[in-house]
Design a protein around this motif. Structure first.
Motif, PDB file in Angstrom:
ATOM      1  N   ALA A  39      25.737  -1.822   0.818  1.00 25.28           N
ATOM      2  CA  ALA A  39      25.492  -0.639   0.239  1.00 25.28           C
ATOM      3  C   ALA A  39      24.167   0.073   0.779  1.00 25.28           C
ATOM      4  CB  ALA A  39      25.480  -0.428  -1.290  1.00 25.28           C
ATOM      5  N   THR A  40      24.040   1.267   0.840  1.00 27.65           N
ATOM      6  CA  THR A  40      22.698   1.898   1.103  1.00 27.65           C
ATOM      7  C   THR A  40      21.865   2.429   0.080  1.00 27.65           C
ATOM      8  OG1 THR A  40      23.888   2.825   3.213  1.00 27.65           O
ATOM      9  CG2 THR A  40      21.868   4.075   2.712  1.00 27.65           C
ATOM     10  N   TYR A  41      20.718   2.060   0.289  1.00 28.56           N
ATOM     11  CA  TYR A  41      19.622   2.428  -0.844  1.00 28.56           C
ATOM     12  C   TYR A  41      18.493   3.160  -0.350  1.00 28.56           C
ATOM     13  CZ  TYR A  41      22.068  -1.021  -3.719  1.00 28.56           C
ATOM     14  OH  TYR A  41      23.035  -1.642  -4.453  1.00 28.56           O
ATOM     15  N   THR A  42      17.830   3.963  -1.263  1.00 29.99           N
ATOM     16  CA  THR A  42      16.523   4.544  -1.003  1.00 29.99           C
ATOM     17  C   THR A  42      15.554   4.045  -1.926  1.00 29.99           C
ATOM     18  OG1 THR A  42      17.639   6.452  -0.169  1.00 29.99           O
ATOM     19  CG2 THR A  42      15.564   6.859  -0.997  1.00 29.99           C
ATOM     20  N   LEU A  43      14.606   3.549  -1.372  1.00 27.82           N
ATOM     21  CA  LEU A  43      13.318   2.879  -1.939  1.00 27.82           C
ATOM     22  C   LEU A  43      12.144   3.962  -1.798  1.00 27.82           C
ATOM     23  CD1 LEU A  43      11.814   0.751  -3.471  1.00 27.82           C
ATOM     24  CD2 LEU A  43      11.369  -0.296  -1.363  1.00 27.82           C
ATOM     25  N   SER A  44      11.829   4.531  -2.897  1.00 27.94           N
ATOM     26  CA  SER A  44      10.805   5.362  -2.960  1.00 27.94           C
ATOM     27  C   SER A  44       9.575   4.992  -3.608  1.00 27.94           C
ATOM     28  CB  SER A  44      11.214   6.868  -3.196  1.00 27.94           C
ATOM     29  OG  SER A  44      12.206   7.637  -2.702  1.00 27.94           O
ATOM     30  N   PHE A  45       8.532   5.219  -3.082  1.00 26.42           N
ATOM     31  CA  PHE A  45       7.134   4.823  -3.898  1.00 26.42           C
ATOM     32  C   PHE A  45       6.015   5.454  -3.355  1.00 26.42           C
ATOM     33  CE2 PHE A  45       8.179   2.120  -0.352  1.00 26.42           C
ATOM     34  CZ  PHE A  45       6.806   1.802   0.099  1.00 26.42           C
ATOM     35  N   GLU A  46       4.800   5.160  -4.158  1.00 24.67           N
ATOM     36  CA  GLU A  46       3.673   5.896  -3.689  1.00 24.67           C
ATOM     37  C   GLU A  46       2.622   4.739  -3.331  1.00 24.67           C
ATOM     38  OE1 GLU A  46       2.233   8.336  -6.666  1.00 24.67           O
ATOM     39  OE2 GLU A  46       3.853  10.112  -6.326  1.00 24.67           O
ATOM     40  N   ALA A  47       1.901   4.688  -2.283  1.00 28.24           N
ATOM     41  CA  ALA A  47       1.080   3.558  -2.238  1.00 28.24           C
ATOM     42  C   ALA A  47      -0.290   4.135  -1.351  1.00 28.24           C
ATOM     43  CB  ALA A  47       1.659   2.534  -1.200  1.00 28.24           C
ATOM     44  N   SER A  48      -1.415   3.499  -1.390  1.00 31.64           N
ATOM     45  CA  SER A  48      -2.560   3.403  -0.887  1.00 31.64           C
ATOM     46  C   SER A  48      -3.595   2.138  -0.646  1.00 31.64           C
ATOM     47  CB  SER A  48      -3.459   4.760  -1.500  1.00 31.64           C
ATOM     48  OG  SER A  48      -3.735   3.943  -2.817  1.00 31.64           O
ATOM     49  N   PHE A  56       6.169   7.433   0.181  1.00 31.69           N
ATOM     50  CA  PHE A  56       7.136   6.763   1.094  1.00 31.69           C
ATOM     51  C   PHE A  56       8.493   6.839   0.510  1.00 31.69           C
ATOM     52  CE2 PHE A  56       2.956   4.805   1.694  1.00 31.69           C
ATOM     53  CZ  PHE A  56       2.850   4.766   2.911  1.00 31.69           C
ATOM     54  N   SER A  57       9.417   7.131   1.485  1.00 29.99           N
ATOM     55  CA  SER A  57      10.901   6.748   1.088  1.00 29.99           C
ATOM     56  C   SER A  57      11.533   6.227   2.305  1.00 29.99           C
ATOM     57  CB  SER A  57      11.332   8.324   1.136  1.00 29.99           C
ATOM     58  OG  SER A  57      12.828   8.426   0.818  1.00 29.99           O
ATOM     59  N   LEU A  58      12.192   4.995   1.885  1.00 27.13           N
ATOM     60  CA  LEU A  58      12.970   4.283   3.001  1.00 27.13           C
ATOM     61  C   LEU A  58      14.404   4.077   2.621  1.00 27.13           C
ATOM     62  CD1 LEU A  58      10.595   1.204   2.662  1.00 27.13           C
ATOM     63  CD2 LEU A  58      10.331   3.213   4.278  1.00 27.13           C
ATOM     64  N   PRO A  73       7.288   6.602   6.055  1.00 27.13           N
ATOM     65  CA  PRO A  73       7.050   6.498   7.730  1.00 27.13           C
ATOM     66  C   PRO A  73       7.982   7.458   8.347  1.00 27.13           C
ATOM     67  CG  PRO A  73       8.706   4.800   6.949  1.00 27.13           C
ATOM     68  CD  PRO A  73       8.383   5.289   5.630  1.00 27.13           C
ATOM     69  N   THR A  74       7.188   7.706   9.506  1.00 29.91           N
ATOM     70  CA  THR A  74       7.828   8.696  10.625  1.00 29.91           C
ATOM     71  C   THR A  74       8.932   7.986  11.579  1.00 29.91           C
ATOM     72  OG1 THR A  74       6.216   8.039  12.230  1.00 29.91           O
ATOM     73  CG2 THR A  74       5.635   9.902  10.694  1.00 29.91           C
TER      74      THR A  74
END
Length: 912
Positions: A647-656, A690-692, A857-858
Motif C-alpha cells: 500500500a501507499t502511505y504518506t508520512l508527514s512530520f515537522e523537523a529541525s 516534510f511529506s513523504l 524534500p524536493t
C-alpha cells in the motif's frame, strides 16, 4: 490621720539618728559580691550559652567583647570565628560590685570554599565519592615540582571504573561572572584527562577537560564559557576510561582566564595574540608596521579586553603583514581562514598562502568599514602552506591603522552560504514573515524606506536565512515607521505574542511593536524592548495578553522612536509564537494511523533509544542529541503501526536541527528481516514540514512488506547534532482499495483534479504560465511519459525558468483541505547550486498570498521517469477565496558549472 502619719515619720527619723549616734564605734558588715561565669559552646554554630555563677549580686552587665552588651542573668550569644574577651560586672543593692572576665575562642568548622589548600585546621573537606572512587586528606607524598612544599593534599583513589570521582558542595558559590578559570595542582604518574564539572548553579551545568602529562605535580587549568554561579565542584580523573590508582590535588583557586600562562612558542593557528610565550615580532614581518597591543577598540564582536595585532599602512601599494607559521596550514579538510579585522574604511582584504606543496593561492573579501568585522577566506585547494600574507587594500594606497585578532582555520563557505526560507505567511491566523518572497507590496512605508535584500550577516547562530527586510529611516519625523495590514485580527488566545529578529549598528536600539485596528488607530497597544547586542542579530520576544485578542489587524514597527535619524536597520522572522504553532492545539492535530503523533501525551506509543519528549510553552516535541556518528539505526525513534503490504502511505512530520544534517524517515518492519522504505531528508535550524510518499515495498529487494508488527521509522544516528521532531502523521491513500498511487504517467490516465492540461496534450501553453527568467521554459514533443508532449525546463547560468498554474480551485479549495501536487519528472542537475523546486501558494482576496509552502524534500531528478507527490494541509482560518497556485521551477545560482534540465508530465493537483 494625715497628721498622725507625719508625726510617726518624725519619730522614726529621731530613732534612726539616735541609733547611729550610739553605734558609731561599731564596724558595719555589708554582703560582698563575687562575680563569675562559665559557658557552653556549640562549635558548629558559634552559639555560647553563659551560666552566671556570681554570688550576692542581683544586677549584671555583660560585655561580650565584640561591641555588644546584655543585662540578662544567663544570656545566649552567637559569635563568628575569632577570640573574644567577655567581661561580667556583678552588683548588689548596697552598691557592692565585682568584675570577672574570660577569653573565648570561636572556631566554627568552615566548609571548603575556593581557594582550597587542604591545610585549614578548621575547614571541613568532606568530599562525596561515587562509582568506586575514594577521597581523603593526606600529607603531600611527593614534595617536588610544582608543589615542592610540605602540606596537606587531597588523595583520590580510582578503582578503575568509568566516570568515578568526587565532589565538594562548596561553602560559597563559585561565581564565573568575571573570573572564568580554575587552576589546580594535580599529581599523576599517568598521562590522562581530568574533567571538572560545575553543578547546582544558577545556569546549566558546565564542564571542561584538561590534560595531564603524567609527570607528577603539574599546574592544570580549566576555563568555562559561563557567567553563572555554582555550588558543586565535581572532578573525574580519566572520566570515560578505566585508569586505576592514586592521584593528588592541591591549591585549587579561581583565576582570570588571561592569567593562565602561555607556554607555547610556536606560531600556529589559531592565533589570538594573547600568548606571551610567542615572539610575534620575529614571526610576523612584512613591509607594514606590526605590533601586539591591548585592544584599543572594545566594541561589536570584539568587545572583551584582549591582545590584538596592530597593522599600520602608510599608503603604499601591496603593504602586507607576513605570518611565518611554525606549523603548516593544511587545507585537506578545513579550507577556510577566518579572522576579525577592525577598519573604519571600506576596503578589499586579500589573504595569500605561500611556501606550500602547491602554487600560492589567494582570496579577496571586502570589509565594509564598520569597525570589527569577521571575515572568512575559503580556498579551493587541498595543499599545505607555511606562510600567510595579509594585504589590507592590497593594490591600493589606503593609509591608516587597522587591527587583527582571532585568526583560525575553519571549514569555510563550502556549502550554501545561507539557509533558504521554506515558508511564509502574511495571514493573521499563522503570521510568519520570513522574506522567502518579496513582501514589498504588503509593507507600508511611513517614514521608513523598506527593501527586500540578501541577509548581510548570515554567518551566525541566530539568523542564517538568505533574505531579510531592510529599513532605512528617512529622518522626516521622529515616528518614522513601517506597517503591515493583516487579513484578520490577531488571536492571542491561541498565540502568546510576536517574535522578531533584528540587527542594528546602534547600541541599545529601541524596537517597538504597536498593534492597531485598521481605520481606528486610537485602538492600539504597544510594547518595546532594547537590543543587547550591536551589529549582530538578536531575537526579541513581545508577549501580548489574551485580552489583546481579536482587536488588532495592523502591525506597526518602530526603530528608535523619537530618534530623528537616518540609520539603517534589518529585521527577519517576524512571527506569531506560542501554543498555536505547536502540537498542543487541543485535538486539532490529525495524526492519521498513529497515536500521539504530536507528543502531547508524552512518550506514549513511541519506542526507541531516541525517545525524549520535551515541552516548551504549550507545545511538546521529541528531542534527540546525537553526540557520536555511526550507523543511522543506532539512534532511532519509532512507533509500531499496522502496514498493508504494497500500500501507499504518506508520512508527514515537522523537523529541525541545531545545524545542517540529515536523517532517514520512512516505514518498515519492526522485526527481522527489517524490510523498509526510507528517504533521506535534510534538516536545518529552521523547522520544516516534510511529506513523504512511501510504498510498503522494500527498496533493496522490491518485495512488499507489512503486518501488525510494522512501524514508522526515524533513524538519525549517522550524523551528530540535535534532531527535533513534531506533528508526525501517517495516512494511507489506497488501504481501502479506492486510492490512487499517482503512478508514473500512463498517457493521460492520471487524474489531474484542479489542473487543466496537466499532460500538455493540447500541444500549447493552455492554462500554464511560463516564466523564462534567464533560462528556458517550453513544451517538448521529443520526450513524454505517455502521450506526445511534456513541459521542459532548462537553466542557462544564473536563472530560474518555471511553469505555473495560477488561482485554480477558487470556490472549491477551503481551509482545512489537504492539497496533493503530483507529477512525473525526468532530468539531471549538473555542478553545484542547482535546485528543482515545487512551491504551493494559497491565494487570498485582493491579491494576498497568506501562505507560501515549499515542498521538502524536493523532487530528485534522474535519467528515468519518477513520480513526485507532495501534500500540504491548509491551516484552519486561512483565506482561500482565490484558490491555490503552484510553481515548478529549475534554479541555478551563481556557481560556475551549475545546470538543471527537467521534463515534467501528468501534473495534477487534488484535494482530500
Amino acid at each position: 490621720m494625715k497628721k498622725i502619719i507625719q508625726t510617726l515619720k518624725y519619730i522614726s527619723v529621731l530613732v534612726l539618728a539616735l541609733s547611729f549616734t550610739n553605734c558609731e564605734d561599731d564596724d558595719v558588715v555589708l554582703p560582698s559580691v563575687e562575680a563569675g561565669f562559665t559557658y557552653t559552646l556549640n562549635i558548629d554554630t558559634g552559639t555560647v550559652t553563659f551560666i552566671n555563677i556570681s554570688e550576692n549580686a542581683n544586677n549584671y552587665e555583660w560585655d561580650f567583647g565584640d561591641g555588644t552588651t546584655s543585662t540578662e542573668i544567663n544570656p545566649v550569644k552567637i559569635y563568628s570565628n575569632g577570640t573574644y574577651t567577655v567581661v561580667l560586672k556583678a552588683k548588689n543593692v548596697s552598691g557592692a560590685s565585682d568584675t570577672f572576665e574570660s577569653e573565648i575562642t570561636i572556631l566554627i568548622p568552615e566548609i571548603a570554599t575556593l581557594p582550597i589548600s587542604f591545610d585549614g585546621e578548621n575547614t571541613t573537606y568532606d568530599a562525596t565519592t561515587f562509582n568506586g572512587a575514594a577521597f581523603t586528606v593526606v600529607d603531600n607524598p611527593d614534595v617536588s615540582g610544582a608543589n615542592a612544599v610540605a602540606s596537606k593534599v587531597g588523595e583520590i583513589t580510582n578503582s578503575g571504573a568509568q566516570f568515578e570521582g568526587f565532589y565538594f558542595d562548596l561553602g560559597a558559590p563559585l561565581d564565573l561572572s568575571t573570573q572564568k578559570s580554575v587552576k589546580a595542582l594535580v599529581w599523576s604518574d599517568k598521562a590522562l584527562d581530568v574533567l571538572l564539572k560545575l553543578e547546582e548553579g544558577t545556569g546549566a551545568d558546565v564542564e571542561t577537560t584538561a590534560s595531564h602529562g603524567g609527570t607528577g605535580w603539574e599546574e592544570v587549568y580549566f576555563t568555562f564559557n559561563s557567567a553563572a554561579s555554582y555550588n558543586r565542584f565535581t572532578m573525574f580523573f580519566d572520566p570515560s576510561g578505566t585508569t586505576s590508582g592514586k592521584f593528588y590535588i592541591d591549591a585549587i583557586s579561581q583565576i582570570a582566564t588571561d592569567a593562565i600562562p602561555c607556554t607555547e612558542t610556536n606560531l600556529e593557528l589559531p592565533v589570538d595574540f594573547d600568548c606571551n610565550g610567542i615572539d610575534y615580532a620575529a614571526k610576523i614581518v612584512g613591509n607594514v608596521s606590526f605590533e601586539v597591543i591591548d585592544n584599543p577598540e572594545l566594541s561589536g564582536i570584539n568587545a572583551e579586553v584582549s591582545k590584538v595585532g596592530k597593522i599600520v599602512n602608510v599608503g603604499e601599494n601591496w603593504e602586507n603583514a607576513f605570518f611565518n607559521f611554525d606549523t603548516a596550514i593544511d587545507l585537506t579538510s578545513n579550507k577556510g581562514i577566518r579572522f576579525k579585522l577592525f577598519s573604519d574604511q571600506a576596503l578589499p582584504i586579500k589573504v595569500k598562502l605561500e611556501d606550500g606543496t602547491e602554487a600560492p593561492i589567494e582570496v579577496d573579501v571586502n570589509h565594509t568599514g564598520s569597525g570589527w568585522e569577521e571575515l572568512t577566506f575559503t580556498f579551493n585547494s587541498s595543499a599545505s602552506y607555511n606562510d600567510m600574507v595579509v594585504f589590507i587594500d592590497g593594490p591600493g594606497t589606503a593609509a591608516g591603522t587597522f587591527y587583527i585578532d582571532d585568526i583560525e582555520q575553519v571549514l569555510g563557505d563550502t556549502a550554501e552560504p545561507c539557509e533558504a526560507e521554506t515558508m511564509q505567511s502574511l495571514s493573521a491566523a499563522d503570521f510568519n514573515l520570513t522574506f522567502m518572497l518579496d513582501p514589498t507590496s504588503s509593507i507600508i512605508e511611513d517614514g521608513g524606506d523598506f527593501t527586500w535584500i540578501d541577509n548581510p550577516d548570515f554567518n551566525n547562530d541566530v539568523n542564517t536565512s538568505c533574505k531579510v527586510g531592510q529599513i532605512t529611516k528617512l529622518g522626516n519625523n521622529p515616528w518614522d515607521n513601517n506597517q503591515i495590514d493583516l487579513d484578520a485580527k490577531l488571536d492571542f488566545n491561541a498565540n502568546e505574542g510576536l517574535k522578531i529578529k533584528v540587527w542594528s549598528s546602534r547600541p541599545n536600539t529601541e524596537v517597538r511593536i504597536k498593534l492597531e485596528e485598521i481605520g481606528a488607530p486610537n485602538n492600539n497597544v504597544e510594547k518595546f524592548l532594547t537590543t543587547s547586542v550591536t551589529s549582530a542579530w538578536e531575537e526579541l520576544t513581545f508577549a501580548f495578553d489574551p485580552a489583546d485578542s481579536g482587536k488588532y489587524n495592523k502591525i506597526v514597527i518602530f526603530f528608535d522612536l523619537n530618534a530623528n535619524n537616518t540609520d539603517t536597520y534589518y529585521f527577519d522572522d517576524l512571527a506569531l509564537y506560542g501554543s498555536s504553532n505547536g502540537g498542543g492545539t487541543g485535538g486539532a492535530f490529525d495524526d492519521g494511523l498513529l497515536t500521539n503523533g504530536d507528543f502531547e501525551n508524552g512518550s506514549t506509543a513511541w519506542i526507541g533509544n531516541a525517545v525524549d519528549v520535551r515541552t516548551e510553552g504549550d507545545n511538546s516535541f521529541n528531542f534527540a542529541d546525537v553526540t557520536v556518528a555511526g550507523n543511522a539505526f543506532d539512534v532511532n525513534l519509532s512507533q509500531v503501526v499496522e502496514i498493508v503490504p504494497g500500500a501507499t502511505y504518506t508520512l508527514s512530520f515537522e523537523a529541525s536541527s541545531n545545524g545542517n544534517r540529515t536523517m532517514l524517515a520512512g516505514i518498515g518492519l519492526n522485526q527481522d528481516p527489517w524490510s523498509n522504505n526510507v528517504s533521506e531528508v535534510n534538516l536545518t535550524t529552521q523547522t520544516q514540514s516534510f511529506s513523504l510518499e512511501l510504498k510498503a515495498t522494500d527498496l533493496n529487494t522490491s518485495a512488499d512488506f507489512g503486518g501488525a508488527n510494522s512501524r514508522v521509522i526515524f533513524d538519525m544516528g549517522a550524523a551528530t547534532g540535535v534532531v527535533v521532531i513534531d506533528n508526525v502523521s501517517l495516512t494511507c491513500s489506497d488501504c481501502d482499495g479506492g486510492g490512487n498511487t499517482g503512478g508514473g504517467g500512463t498517457g493521460g490516465g492520471t487524474t489531474s483534479g484542479l489542473v487543466t492540461n496537466g499532460d500538455f496534450e493540447t500541444g500549447d501553453e493552455s492554462s500554464w504560465i511560463l516564466f523564462q527568467n534567464g533560462g528556458t521554459a517550453t513544451l517538448d514533443n521529443a520526450i513524454s511519459n505517455g502521450g506526445s508532449w511534456s513541459g521542459k525546463l532548462a537553466t542557462n547560468g544564473p536563472s530560474n525558468p518555471a511553469f505555473k498554474q495560477e488561482r485554480i480551485g477558487a470556490g472549491t479549495v477551503n481551509a482545512g483541505d489537504t492539497v496533493t501536487i503530483s507529477f512525473d519528472h525526468i532530468g539531471a542537475i549538473g555542478g553545484e547550486g542547482g535546485v528543482f523546486n515545487v512551491i504551493l501558494f494559497v491565494e487570498g482576496a485582493g491579491g494576498s498570498v497568506p501562505i507560501t509552502h515549499v515542498f521538502s524534500p524536493t523532487p530528485i531528478l534522474s535519467d528515468s521517469w519518477t513520480t513526485f507527490t507532495g501534500t500540504f494541509t491548509i491551516p484552519n482560518g486561512t483565506d482561500t477565496s482565490e484558490g491555490i497556485s503552484f510553481l515548478i521551477e529549475a534554479v541555478c545560482g551563481g556557481a560556475t558549472g551549475c545546470s538543471v534540465t527537467a521534463n515534467i508530465d501528468n501534473v495534477s493537483a487534488t484535494l482530500n
